[in-house]
Design a protein around this motif. Sequence first.
Motif, mmCIF file in Angstrom:
data_model
loop_
_atom_site.group_PDB
_atom_site.id
_atom_site.type_symbol
_atom_site.label_atom_id
_atom_site.label_comp_id
_atom_site.label_asym_id
_atom_site.label_seq_id
_atom_site.Cartn_x
_atom_site.Cartn_y
_atom_site.Cartn_z
ATOM 1 N N GLU A 111 0.169 -0.814 -1.084
ATOM 2 C CA GLU A 111 -0.092 -0.658 0.343
ATOM 3 C C GLU A 111 -0.531 0.770 0.660
ATOM 4 O O GLU A 111 -1.426 0.999 1.482
ATOM 5 N N ALA A 112 0.109 1.745 -0.011
ATOM 6 C CA ALA A 112 -0.222 3.147 0.233
ATOM 7 C C ALA A 112 -1.653 3.461 -0.192
ATOM 8 O O ALA A 112 -2.382 4.195 0.498
ATOM 9 N N GLY A 113 -2.071 2.936 -1.335
ATOM 10 C CA GLY A 113 -3.426 3.174 -1.799
ATOM 11 C C GLY A 113 -4.461 2.612 -0.833
ATOM 12 O O GLY A 113 -5.482 3.253 -0.550
ATOM 13 N N LEU A 114 -4.198 1.428 -0.302
ATOM 14 C CA LEU A 114 -5.126 0.827 0.654
ATOM 15 C C LEU A 114 -5.133 1.619 1.957
ATOM 16 O O LEU A 114 -6.192 1.841 2.563
ATOM 17 N N LEU A 115 -3.958 2.083 2.374
ATOM 18 C CA LEU A 115 -3.894 2.850 3.614
ATOM 19 C C LEU A 115 -4.592 4.198 3.462
ATOM 20 O O LEU A 115 -5.151 4.725 4.425
ATOM 21 N N ARG A 116 -4.605 4.736 2.255
ATOM 22 C CA ARG A 116 -5.335 5.990 2.032
ATOM 23 C C ARG A 116 -6.845 5.760 2.210
ATOM 24 O O ARG A 116 -7.561 6.625 2.718
ATOM 25 N N PHE A 117 -7.313 4.596 1.827
ATOM 26 C CA PHE A 117 -8.715 4.259 2.066
ATOM 27 C C PHE A 117 -8.971 4.136 3.570
ATOM 28 O O PHE A 117 -10.007 4.585 4.076
ATOM 29 N N VAL A 118 -8.020 3.543 4.292
ATOM 30 C CA VAL A 118 -8.143 3.437 5.744
ATOM 31 C C VAL A 118 -8.210 4.832 6.363
ATOM 32 O O VAL A 118 -9.028 5.103 7.251
ATOM 33 N N PHE A 172 2.200 8.997 2.246
ATOM 34 C CA PHE A 172 1.377 9.036 1.035
ATOM 35 C C PHE A 172 -0.066 9.432 1.347
ATOM 36 O O PHE A 172 -0.701 10.185 0.603
ATOM 37 N N ILE A 173 -0.605 8.959 2.463
ATOM 38 C CA ILE A 173 -2.013 9.209 2.766
ATOM 39 C C ILE A 173 -2.299 10.691 2.990
ATOM 40 O O ILE A 173 -3.451 11.119 2.867
ATOM 41 N N ASP A 174 -1.269 11.489 3.279
ATOM 42 C CA ASP A 174 -1.464 12.917 3.516
ATOM 43 C C ASP A 174 -0.837 13.800 2.442
ATOM 44 O O ASP A 174 -0.803 15.021 2.594
ATOM 45 N N PHE A 175 -0.319 13.207 1.373
ATOM 46 C CA PHE A 175 0.232 14.016 0.287
ATOM 47 C C PHE A 175 -0.850 14.933 -0.278
ATOM 48 O O PHE A 175 -1.993 14.510 -0.501
ATOM 49 N N VAL A 176 -0.474 16.195 -0.560
ATOM 50 C CA VAL A 176 -1.399 17.163 -1.129
ATOM 51 C C VAL A 176 -1.334 17.150 -2.659
ATOM 52 O O VAL A 176 -2.288 17.520 -3.334
ATOM 53 N N TRP A 177 -0.215 16.742 -3.236
ATOM 54 C CA TRP A 177 -0.036 16.640 -4.682
ATOM 55 C C TRP A 177 -0.123 17.998 -5.372
ATOM 56 O O TRP A 177 -0.706 18.130 -6.453
ATOM 57 N N ASP A 178 0.479 19.004 -4.746
ATOM 58 C CA ASP A 178 0.508 20.328 -5.366
ATOM 59 C C ASP A 178 1.908 20.741 -5.795
ATOM 60 O O ASP A 178 2.121 21.866 -6.237
#
Length: 309
Positions: free
Chosen positions: A296-303, A273-279
Amino acid sequence: MAPVTPPTAPTLPFFCDPSELPAPLPTLDEIVAADQTFPGNVDHTLAYQQVARVKDKFVVKYGVSPFASENEGHALLLLAKYPSVSIPVPRLYAMYREGDRLFLIMEYKEGTQLSTAWDSLSEHDKLDIVGQLRDIFTQVRQIPSPGIFSNVTGGPLRHRFYLSVDPTPELNGPFQHERDFSMAMARRSRENWESNGYKPWTAEFLERHLPTALAGHPSVFTHDDLQRKNILVSQDVVVSADSANGGRWRVTAVVDWEGAGWYPSYWEYASMFIDFVWDDDWPEKFEGIVEPCPLEAGLLRFVRQDLDY
Protein backbone atom coordinates in the motif's frame (compact mmCIF):
# COMPACT_ATOMS: atom_id res chain seq x y z
CA MET A 1 -16.80 -4.35 16.71
CA ALA A 2 -19.91 -2.52 15.47
CA PRO A 3 -19.42 0.97 14.00
CA VAL A 4 -20.09 3.87 16.32
CA THR A 5 -21.30 7.40 15.70
CA PRO A 6 -18.50 9.96 15.21
CA PRO A 7 -18.08 12.20 18.26
CA THR A 8 -20.17 15.34 18.21
CA ALA A 9 -18.20 18.55 17.79
CA PRO A 10 -18.69 20.83 20.80
CA THR A 11 -20.16 24.23 20.11
CA LEU A 12 -17.53 26.95 20.25
CA PRO A 13 -16.38 28.56 22.38
CA PHE A 14 -15.18 25.56 24.39
CA PHE A 15 -13.69 25.98 27.87
CA CYS A 16 -12.74 23.18 30.25
CA ASP A 17 -13.81 23.22 33.89
CA PRO A 18 -11.78 25.96 35.63
CA SER A 19 -10.76 23.48 38.33
CA GLU A 20 -8.75 21.59 35.69
CA LEU A 21 -6.59 24.59 34.80
CA PRO A 22 -2.98 24.84 36.06
CA ALA A 23 -3.35 28.65 36.09
CA PRO A 24 -5.79 31.26 34.77
CA LEU A 25 -6.11 31.09 30.98
CA PRO A 26 -3.86 33.57 29.20
CA THR A 27 -5.50 36.69 27.83
CA LEU A 28 -5.47 37.58 24.16
CA ASP A 29 -2.83 40.24 24.82
CA GLU A 30 -0.62 37.72 26.64
CA ILE A 31 -0.94 35.23 23.78
CA VAL A 32 -0.09 37.70 21.05
CA ALA A 33 2.82 39.13 23.08
CA ALA A 34 4.39 35.70 23.76
CA ASP A 35 7.89 35.54 22.29
CA GLN A 36 8.71 31.89 22.98
CA THR A 37 7.83 29.89 19.89
CA PHE A 38 6.96 26.27 20.49
CA PRO A 39 9.25 23.77 18.71
CA GLY A 40 7.81 22.55 15.46
CA ASN A 41 6.49 25.86 14.14
CA VAL A 42 6.90 25.90 10.36
CA ASP A 43 8.44 29.01 8.86
CA HIS A 44 6.27 29.21 5.75
CA THR A 45 3.04 29.31 7.80
CA LEU A 46 4.13 32.00 10.25
CA ALA A 47 1.90 34.56 8.59
CA TYR A 48 -1.12 32.29 9.05
CA GLN A 49 -0.43 30.26 12.19
CA GLN A 50 1.54 30.73 15.40
CA VAL A 51 2.41 28.20 18.09
CA ALA A 52 3.66 29.79 21.30
CA ARG A 53 4.42 28.88 24.89
CA VAL A 54 2.59 31.21 27.27
CA LYS A 55 3.10 31.66 31.03
CA ASP A 56 5.15 28.42 31.17
CA LYS A 57 1.89 26.48 31.49
CA PHE A 58 0.23 26.66 28.12
CA VAL A 59 0.87 26.10 24.44
CA VAL A 60 -1.38 28.22 22.24
CA LYS A 61 -1.88 27.46 18.57
CA TYR A 62 -3.73 30.17 16.70
CA GLY A 63 -4.29 31.33 13.18
CA VAL A 64 -6.66 31.48 10.25
CA SER A 65 -8.23 28.56 8.42
CA PRO A 66 -7.13 26.19 7.03
CA PHE A 67 -3.79 26.54 8.87
CA ALA A 68 -5.43 26.41 12.31
CA SER A 69 -8.19 23.83 12.56
CA GLU A 70 -10.82 22.84 15.10
CA ASN A 71 -10.06 19.23 14.12
CA GLU A 72 -7.00 19.19 16.38
CA GLY A 73 -9.06 20.30 19.36
CA HIS A 74 -11.67 17.65 18.63
CA ALA A 75 -8.92 15.01 18.43
CA LEU A 76 -7.60 15.96 21.87
CA LEU A 77 -11.12 15.89 23.32
CA LEU A 78 -11.72 12.45 21.80
CA LEU A 79 -8.48 11.05 23.24
CA ALA A 80 -9.37 12.52 26.64
CA LYS A 81 -12.53 10.40 26.65
CA TYR A 82 -10.37 7.30 27.17
CA PRO A 83 -8.66 7.87 30.53
CA SER A 84 -8.17 4.14 30.97
CA VAL A 85 -5.60 4.08 28.18
CA SER A 86 -2.18 5.66 28.30
CA ILE A 87 -1.92 8.04 25.35
CA PRO A 88 0.32 11.00 26.25
CA VAL A 89 -1.22 14.03 24.57
CA PRO A 90 -1.72 17.63 25.69
CA ARG A 91 -5.00 18.47 27.36
CA LEU A 92 -7.22 20.96 25.57
CA TYR A 93 -8.15 23.79 27.92
CA ALA A 94 -9.98 26.11 25.53
CA MET A 95 -10.90 26.56 21.87
CA TYR A 96 -12.53 29.71 20.57
CA ARG A 97 -12.52 32.25 17.77
CA GLU A 98 -11.58 35.91 17.79
CA GLY A 99 -12.47 37.45 14.45
CA ASP A 100 -11.05 35.23 11.69
CA ARG A 101 -8.55 33.50 14.00
CA LEU A 102 -9.02 30.23 15.84
CA PHE A 103 -7.30 29.81 19.23
CA LEU A 104 -6.46 26.44 20.81
CA ILE A 105 -5.08 26.66 24.33
CA MET A 106 -3.41 23.41 25.34
CA GLU A 107 -1.33 21.95 28.13
CA TYR A 108 2.41 22.53 27.85
CA LYS A 109 4.23 19.19 27.83
CA GLU A 110 7.90 18.96 28.74
CA GLY A 111 10.21 17.25 26.32
CA THR A 112 12.64 17.39 23.44
CA GLN A 113 11.55 16.70 19.90
CA LEU A 114 12.58 13.18 18.93
CA SER A 115 13.98 14.62 15.69
CA THR A 116 16.48 16.59 17.79
CA ALA A 117 17.43 13.75 20.12
CA TRP A 118 17.49 10.86 17.62
CA ASP A 119 21.09 10.99 16.41
CA SER A 120 22.46 11.02 19.96
CA LEU A 121 20.42 8.03 21.14
CA SER A 122 21.89 4.58 21.61
CA GLU A 123 20.35 1.62 19.79
CA HIS A 124 18.91 0.46 23.12
CA ASP A 125 17.26 3.84 23.71
CA LYS A 126 15.84 3.96 20.21
CA LEU A 127 14.29 0.53 20.54
CA ASP A 128 12.88 1.43 23.95
CA ILE A 129 11.22 4.58 22.54
CA VAL A 130 9.90 2.61 19.57
CA GLY A 131 8.37 0.10 22.00
CA GLN A 132 6.67 2.88 23.93
CA LEU A 133 5.28 4.36 20.73
CA ARG A 134 4.07 0.95 19.58
CA ASP A 135 2.12 0.57 22.83
CA ILE A 136 0.68 4.08 22.43
CA PHE A 137 -0.50 3.57 18.86
CA THR A 138 -1.85 0.10 19.56
CA GLN A 139 -4.17 1.85 22.01
CA VAL A 140 -4.99 4.63 19.56
CA ARG A 141 -6.09 2.07 16.99
CA GLN A 142 -8.38 0.41 19.52
CA ILE A 143 -10.57 3.50 19.88
CA PRO A 144 -14.01 2.47 18.54
CA SER A 145 -14.41 3.53 14.92
CA PRO A 146 -17.52 4.95 13.23
CA GLY A 147 -16.62 2.79 10.23
CA ILE A 148 -16.29 5.73 7.85
CA PHE A 149 -13.30 7.69 6.52
CA SER A 150 -13.44 11.26 7.77
CA ASN A 151 -11.99 13.84 10.11
CA VAL A 152 -12.44 13.38 13.86
CA THR A 153 -16.08 14.45 13.93
CA GLY A 154 -17.22 12.93 10.65
CA GLY A 155 -16.39 15.83 8.33
CA PRO A 156 -13.92 16.34 5.44
CA LEU A 157 -10.40 14.90 5.70
CA ARG A 158 -7.45 17.25 6.21
CA HIS A 159 -4.60 15.32 4.60
CA ARG A 160 -3.11 17.29 1.70
CA PHE A 161 -4.33 14.70 -0.84
CA TYR A 162 -7.90 15.61 0.15
CA LEU A 163 -7.75 19.38 0.61
CA SER A 164 -9.13 21.69 -2.07
CA VAL A 165 -10.02 25.35 -2.40
CA ASP A 166 -13.67 24.56 -3.01
CA PRO A 167 -14.91 21.81 -0.65
CA THR A 168 -16.29 18.90 -2.65
CA PRO A 169 -17.53 15.74 -0.88
CA GLU A 170 -16.24 13.52 -3.69
CA LEU A 171 -12.73 14.89 -3.12
CA ASN A 172 -12.68 15.73 0.60
CA GLY A 173 -15.09 13.28 2.21
CA PRO A 174 -16.48 12.07 4.45
CA PHE A 175 -16.47 8.72 2.71
CA GLN A 176 -18.76 5.86 3.64
CA HIS A 177 -16.67 3.25 1.83
CA GLU A 178 -12.96 2.66 1.28
CA ARG A 179 -13.54 2.55 -2.47
CA ASP A 180 -14.75 6.16 -2.38
CA PHE A 181 -11.77 7.13 -0.22
CA SER A 182 -9.41 5.61 -2.81
CA MET A 183 -11.23 7.01 -5.81
CA ALA A 184 -10.98 10.53 -4.38
CA MET A 185 -7.21 10.43 -4.97
CA ALA A 186 -7.81 9.38 -8.58
CA ARG A 187 -10.36 12.17 -9.02
CA ARG A 188 -7.88 14.69 -7.62
CA SER A 189 -5.30 13.46 -10.13
CA ARG A 190 -7.75 13.83 -13.02
CA GLU A 191 -8.71 17.32 -11.87
CA ASN A 192 -5.05 18.37 -11.67
CA TRP A 193 -4.09 17.09 -15.13
CA GLU A 194 -7.22 18.28 -16.95
CA SER A 195 -7.09 21.74 -15.37
CA ASN A 196 -3.59 22.10 -16.83
CA GLY A 197 -4.65 20.93 -20.27
CA TYR A 198 -3.05 17.47 -20.18
CA LYS A 199 -4.37 14.01 -20.89
CA PRO A 200 -4.88 12.35 -17.44
CA TRP A 201 -2.96 9.14 -18.13
CA THR A 202 -1.96 8.54 -14.50
CA ALA A 203 -5.45 9.43 -13.29
CA GLU A 204 -6.87 6.75 -15.56
CA PHE A 205 -4.37 4.25 -14.15
CA LEU A 206 -5.40 5.18 -10.60
CA GLU A 207 -9.09 4.94 -11.45
CA ARG A 208 -8.55 1.42 -12.82
CA HIS A 209 -6.50 0.09 -9.92
CA LEU A 210 -6.81 2.03 -6.65
CA PRO A 211 -10.27 0.69 -5.70
CA THR A 212 -9.06 -2.92 -5.83
CA ALA A 213 -5.42 -2.45 -4.77
CA LEU A 214 -6.38 -0.39 -1.72
CA ALA A 215 -9.29 -2.44 -0.41
CA GLY A 216 -10.22 -4.44 2.67
CA HIS A 217 -8.84 -2.05 5.31
CA PRO A 218 -10.90 -1.08 8.36
CA SER A 219 -11.30 2.51 9.48
CA VAL A 220 -9.06 3.28 12.48
CA PHE A 221 -8.18 6.42 14.39
CA THR A 222 -5.01 7.85 12.86
CA HIS A 223 -2.62 10.66 13.80
CA ASP A 224 -1.70 11.27 10.11
CA ASP A 225 1.56 13.14 10.75
CA LEU A 226 3.71 10.89 12.90
CA GLN A 227 7.01 12.60 12.21
CA ARG A 228 9.76 12.64 14.83
CA LYS A 229 9.25 16.36 15.37
CA ASN A 230 5.74 15.60 16.66
CA ILE A 231 7.03 13.20 19.33
CA LEU A 232 8.41 14.65 22.56
CA VAL A 233 10.79 12.68 24.78
CA SER A 234 12.60 13.36 28.03
CA GLN A 235 15.29 11.57 30.00
CA ASP A 236 14.75 10.43 33.56
CA VAL A 237 17.02 11.79 36.26
CA VAL A 238 19.93 9.50 37.09
CA VAL A 239 19.01 7.44 40.14
CA SER A 240 22.18 5.41 40.47
CA ALA A 241 25.73 5.22 39.22
CA ASP A 242 24.69 2.26 37.07
CA SER A 243 22.09 4.25 35.11
CA ALA A 244 23.03 4.19 31.44
CA ASN A 245 23.09 7.42 29.44
CA GLY A 246 21.66 9.44 32.32
CA GLY A 247 18.46 7.41 32.70
CA ARG A 248 15.68 6.01 30.57
CA TRP A 249 14.13 8.08 27.81
CA ARG A 250 10.35 8.43 28.01
CA VAL A 251 7.79 9.55 25.44
CA THR A 252 6.16 12.54 27.14
CA ALA A 253 3.76 13.58 24.39
CA VAL A 254 2.58 13.07 20.85
CA VAL A 255 1.51 16.47 19.48
CA ASP A 256 0.06 18.08 16.33
CA TRP A 257 -3.14 16.10 15.86
CA GLU A 258 -4.58 18.61 13.39
CA GLY A 259 -4.77 16.06 10.57
CA ALA A 260 -6.13 13.23 12.71
CA GLY A 261 -9.17 11.28 11.69
CA TRP A 262 -10.59 7.95 10.62
CA TYR A 263 -8.40 6.50 7.88
CA PRO A 264 -7.80 3.02 6.42
CA SER A 265 -5.57 0.94 8.67
CA TYR A 266 -2.61 1.19 6.26
CA TRP A 267 -2.61 5.00 6.31
CA GLU A 268 -0.51 5.70 9.41
CA TYR A 269 2.37 3.77 7.91
CA ALA A 270 1.91 4.58 4.23
CA SER A 271 1.33 8.32 4.68
CA MET A 272 4.70 8.57 6.46
CA PHE A 273 6.45 6.22 4.03
CA ILE A 274 5.73 8.54 1.09
CA ASP A 275 7.87 11.27 2.69
CA PHE A 276 10.70 9.16 4.13
CA VAL A 277 14.11 10.60 3.18
CA TRP A 278 16.01 7.32 3.83
CA ASP A 279 19.11 9.01 5.21
CA ASP A 280 19.11 7.24 8.59
CA ASP A 281 17.47 4.34 10.44
CA TRP A 282 14.10 6.05 11.14
CA PRO A 283 12.20 4.27 8.31
CA GLU A 284 13.40 0.93 9.69
CA LYS A 285 12.48 1.82 13.27
CA PHE A 286 9.08 3.17 12.19
CA GLU A 287 8.12 -0.38 11.22
CA GLY A 288 8.23 -1.19 14.93
CA ILE A 289 5.69 1.51 15.78
CA VAL A 290 2.88 0.71 13.33
CA GLU A 291 2.45 -2.37 11.18
CA PRO A 292 4.32 -1.90 7.87
CA CYS A 293 2.16 -2.03 4.77
CA PRO A 294 4.80 -1.97 2.00
CA LEU A 295 2.49 -2.72 -0.92
CA GLU A 296 0.00 0.00 0.00
CA ALA A 297 2.86 2.37 0.85
CA GLY A 298 4.56 1.83 -2.50
CA LEU A 299 1.35 2.59 -4.37
CA LEU A 300 0.70 5.65 -2.24
CA ARG A 301 4.20 6.91 -3.02
CA PHE A 302 3.24 6.80 -6.70
CA VAL A 303 0.09 8.76 -5.83
CA ARG A 304 2.25 11.33 -4.04
CA GLN A 305 4.53 11.63 -7.07
CA ASP A 306 1.47 12.32 -9.20
CA LEU A 307 -0.36 14.73 -6.88
CA ASP A 308 2.53 16.68 -5.37
CA TYR A 309 4.45 17.47 -8.55
